[in-house]
Every structure is written in structure tokens, then in C-alpha cells.
Design a protein around this motif. Structure first.
Motif, PDB file in Angstrom:
ATOM      1  N   ASP A 236       1.010  -1.237   0.172  1.00  0.00           N
ATOM      2  CA  ASP A 236       0.190   0.057  -0.224  1.00  0.00           C
ATOM      3  C   ASP A 236       0.898   1.376   0.052  1.00  0.00           C
ATOM      4  N   ILE A 237       2.286   1.033  -0.226  1.00  0.00           N
ATOM      5  CA  ILE A 237       2.928   2.218  -0.373  1.00  0.00           C
ATOM      6  C   ILE A 237       3.602   2.358  -1.520  1.00  0.00           C
ATOM      7  N   TYR A 238       4.744   1.447  -1.696  1.00  0.00           N
ATOM      8  CA  TYR A 238       5.315   1.159  -3.210  1.00  0.00           C
ATOM      9  C   TYR A 238       5.662  -0.099  -3.607  1.00  0.00           C
ATOM     10  N   ASN A 239       5.868  -0.384  -4.754  1.00  0.00           N
ATOM     11  CA  ASN A 239       6.411  -1.410  -5.321  1.00  0.00           C
ATOM     12  C   ASN A 239       7.755  -1.180  -6.083  1.00  0.00           C
ATOM     13  N   GLN A 240       8.694  -2.240  -6.189  1.00  0.00           N
ATOM     14  CA  GLN A 240       9.999  -1.768  -6.953  1.00  0.00           C
ATOM     15  C   GLN A 240      10.440  -3.040  -7.552  1.00  0.00           C
ATOM     16  N   ARG A 241      11.132  -2.798  -8.822  1.00  0.00           N
ATOM     17  CA  ARG A 241      11.621  -3.978  -9.496  1.00  0.00           C
ATOM     18  C   ARG A 241      13.104  -3.394  -9.512  1.00  0.00           C
TER      19      ARG A 241
END
Length: 422
Positions: A236-241
Motif C-alpha cells: 500500500d506504499i510502493y512496489n519496486q523492480r
């Protein structure tokens, strides 16, 4: 002394102890015989002067001195196709010097009255299960992956509570994944939900219910090369690859190296911090000959946001150092670094580092271009023989300057020694 906080990990450790009788443990060759235990003593002085304060915090200096102890016990595995074991970590921090006007160094907890606690401690455990070359852990964890780097840069290390899996069934390929539901910060005894940082700014106003990660590293070319692909999600804040490449190439008397990585980060789920848009590229090239190692690095932030990470962690970004991160919105930065290992001159155990990083093009949101720079000097020595063999000392001096955040003059003195108990 402050009472040890009973958390999920400590309950798990007590359950494990009660589940194994003394006779059963003795019968399991490997569980005890392969157990290792170390105790590290770490004496840490930290001083950070803010000569040009920017922001709401008007404290002009953070300066504390503390003594820490880190106990690590790692059992072997029980016999059979499926092996069981347990890892235990014990942490104790003691205040040696502090003051209400000098807190928040990251060494000690700060109480409600604004003073540093006299002590803080934790005793936690993780159950581990192994089948072939696959291992599952549940309990107290210290993952170290590109989307959640292990940042042991203060008195005591941080940890997380959750479950993880690691598998190396295919030669050269290591796969990992996990779910974490809480964290124990480097200067806290208890557990709390995870929060984020954007660039250098903590976002303490919102918390996440969990952090998920998955990815792998593949080593080839006689382990001189490796590629990485990872995914991280602070719910619910960020996703990252993340995509990364590392390579080391012997060339005559030289060893050339490259560390290149790319992050792509977006808002996640309920968007508790609003829209997040960051793409980060870094490259760190090295050349080593004898005791000399030279580095040059470039790092670029793209998109409308600063680089996101879990609070209060560092990241593997090439130009990130413990004082400044060079990860603000639209920032571009260059690094030059030189390391020398004095073993080449017949003084083993003595090492040094000098580093300079300069950044610009920061979108400050205030109508002017942000700029920053940092110079670091590090000197370390580990006694090689005699009654003090193994005692380590490290001295660090940093000077950081910026036109949009606080200037910093920093000094650290760290003494350490590790006893092998088992």
C-alpha cells in the motif's frame, strides 16, 4: 536493565526449547555438532554536527557514545531428509554518554521525555527447515537483498519478523522470497510496522502491513559474473523492480570490475504516500592492482519522485553512503573513490578509503536546483597477532554540504571484537 521485549521470535524460541528434550538433541548428530556461536562487542562513538540546519528539527548536534553486544547462535540441522534447526540472535545496547540536546544518533532509543534510554535489549529466534538445498525460516530474519539491504551501520543491527525461503537447487542460481510483517529498528527493542523513506526524508505518517520480496541471482563465468532480478513491495506504499549486473575481469596485473543496476519504483495498493514515480540507474566501475583500488561511479534519478526504500535502511545504490544518499528527485551524481590495503606494504589489517561524491539537478520543489557533495575518509585496522589479536578499530570522518538540506560534519569511532563461543 530494561526488560527484554517478548515478541513473536522470543515466543518461538521458547517453544523450540521445550519441544526438544536433552536426549533428543544429543541423538541428533549435526544439530549440536554443527552449531556455531559468536559474541561481538561493539563500542561506538557517533558525532554529527549540523552547521546549517534545514527543516523542522532545530537540533544542532547529535552526539552519543554506547556499548553494544551482538550474540549470534546458529544450530546445525537434525538428521533425515528434512532437517530442523534454530537461529538465535541476542542484542544489548548500553548508554555510555548522551544528553537531551544530543539524541537521535541512531545508537540509542529516545524516551518520551526526550532523553536516551540507559539500555535496550532483544532476544529472538527463527526456526529453520532444510530439504536438499532449499531452506525455510520463520521468525527473526535479517534479509540482505537488493530491494531490502542489510544495513548494520550503527551500534546494533536491525531485523524483521516474518518468513523467508531460499533455494540453490540449480548450480549458480540462488532464488529467494519472503513476507515480513514487522521490523525491529537498529535503536529499538520492540517491533513495529514498517514505514518508508523517499530520498533522505522519513515518511513516518503512514505504516505498511507487510513487505514482500522475491528474486534471484545467477552466477556464471567461473563466478566472475552475476545477474540479478528482484521485486519488492511495501504494501500500500510502493512496489519496486531491480535488475543488476556484476562482473570481475582479471587483465594482467589488474582486476577490472563493474556493478550496474536499475530500479523502477511505483505507488502500490492504497497509495498511502500518494503517487510514486522513480527510476534509478547506477554504475560503479573499479580497477584493482596490488593494494590499490580505484572507483568511478555515476548515479541518476529519473521520474517525479525520490528513491523509495524501507525506513531506515540503506540501499545498494552505487553512490549511496551513510551520510548522504544522492537519491533525491531528478538527482544526478558522480563518485570518485580510492581504497588502499596496506598489506601490500607489509602492514596487514590496515585499510583506508577516501571518497568524493558530487550531485546536482535536484528538483527541490522550491524553484531552484538542488546540489550536494560529500567527502569521506575511512581508516580501519584489525590487530593481527598478540593478546589483542582480532580487535578492530575504525575511524570515519565525513563532510557533507548541500543547498537544500542540512550540512553535516560527522565523526565515528568504532571498536569491535568478536569471540567465537562455539
Amino acid at each position: 536493565m530494561k526488560q527484554i521485549v517478548p515478541t513473536t521470535g522470543s515466543v518461538l524460541s521458547m517453544a523450540l526449547v521445550s519441544s526438544f528434550s536433552a536426549g533428543a538433541l544429543a541423538a541428533e548428530a549435526g544439530f549440536i555438532e554443527d552449531t556455531t556461536a559468536t559474541l561481538q562487542a561493539r563500542n561506538y562513538y557517533f558525532s554529527r554536527d549540523f552547521s546549517d540546519i534545514v527543516g523542522a528539527n532545530r537540533q544542532s548536534k547529535a552526539e552519543e557514545w554506547a556499548q553494544g553486544f551482538i550474540l549470534n547462535v546458529k544450530s546445525g540441522y537434525t538428521q533425515g531428509p528434512v532437517g530442523f534447526g534454530v537461529d538465535v540472535i541476542g542484542l544489548l545496547g548500553l548508554k555510555l554518554d548522551s544528553g537531551p540536546d544530543r539524541v537521535n544518533t541512531g545508537l540509542l532509543p529516545v524516551k518520551d521525555d526526550g532523553r536516551a534510554a540507559n539500555d535496550y535489549s532483544r532476544l529472538e529466534a527463527a526456526l529453520k527447515v532444510r530439504y536438499s538445498k532449499t531452506e525455510i525460516k520463520v521468525g527473526e530474519l535479517q534479509p540482505n537483498v537488493p530491494v531490502l539491504a542489510f544495513s548494520d551501520i550503527r551500534l546494533l543491527p536491525p531485523s524483521y519478523q516474518g518468513a523467508s525461503i531460499s533455494s540453490s537447487e540449480i548450480n549458480g542460481l540462488t532464488l529467494q522470497g519472503g513476507h515480513l510483517n514487522s521490523t525491529s529498528l537498529r535503536n529499538e527493542a520492540g517491533d513495529e510496522k514498517m514505514q518508508a523513506m523517499l530520498g533522505h526524508v522519513p515518511q513516518r505518517q503512514v505504516s505498511s502491513d507487510g513487505f514482500n520480496f522475491a528474486g534471484g541471482d545467477y552466477a556464471f563465468n567461473d563466478k566472475r559474473s552475476s545477474v540479478s532480478a528482484w521485486y519488492g513491495q511495501l504494501e500500500d506504499i510502493y512496489n519496486q523492480r531491480f535488475l543488476g549486473l556484476k562482473h570481475s575481469q582479471p587483465t594482467g596485473d589488474w582486476i577490472l570490475g563493474a556493478n550496474i543496476g536499475y530500479y523502477d519504483s511505483r505507488e502500490d495498493g492504497k497509495k498511502l504516500l500518494g503517487n510514486i514515480d522513480n527510476q534509478a540507474f547506477f554504475s560503479l566501475l573499479s580497477a584493482k592492482r596490488g593494494g590499490h583500488t580505484f572507483y568511478v561511479g555515476y548515479q541518476g534519478m529519473f521520474g517525479d519522485s525520490a528513491f523509495p526504500r524501507v525506513f531506515a535502511n540503506i540501499s545498494p545504490l552505487g553512490n549511496e553512503v551513510p551520510t548522504y544518499e544522492f537519491a533525491s528527485t531528478d538527482e544526478r551524481s558522480w563518485q570518485a573513490r580510492y581504497d588502499y590495503d596496506f598489506a601490500a606494504l607489509g602492514v596487514p589489517g590496515l585499510t583506508s578509503t577516501v571518497r568524493y561524491i558530487s550531485g546536482n539537478n535536484v528538483d527541490t520543489g522550491k524553484g531552484f536546483e538542488g546540489k550536494d557533495r560529500e567527502r569521506d575518509l575511512d581508516l580501519g585496522y584489525v590487530v593481527q597477532s598478540g593478546s589483542l589479536k582480532g580487535v578492530g578499530v575504525r575511524v570515519r570522518n565525513a563532510m557533507a554540504r548541500s543547498n537544500y538540506r542540512s550540512d553535516i560534519d560527522e565523526n565515528r569511532l568504532i571498536l569491535s571484537y568478536t569471540w567465537t563461543l562455539l
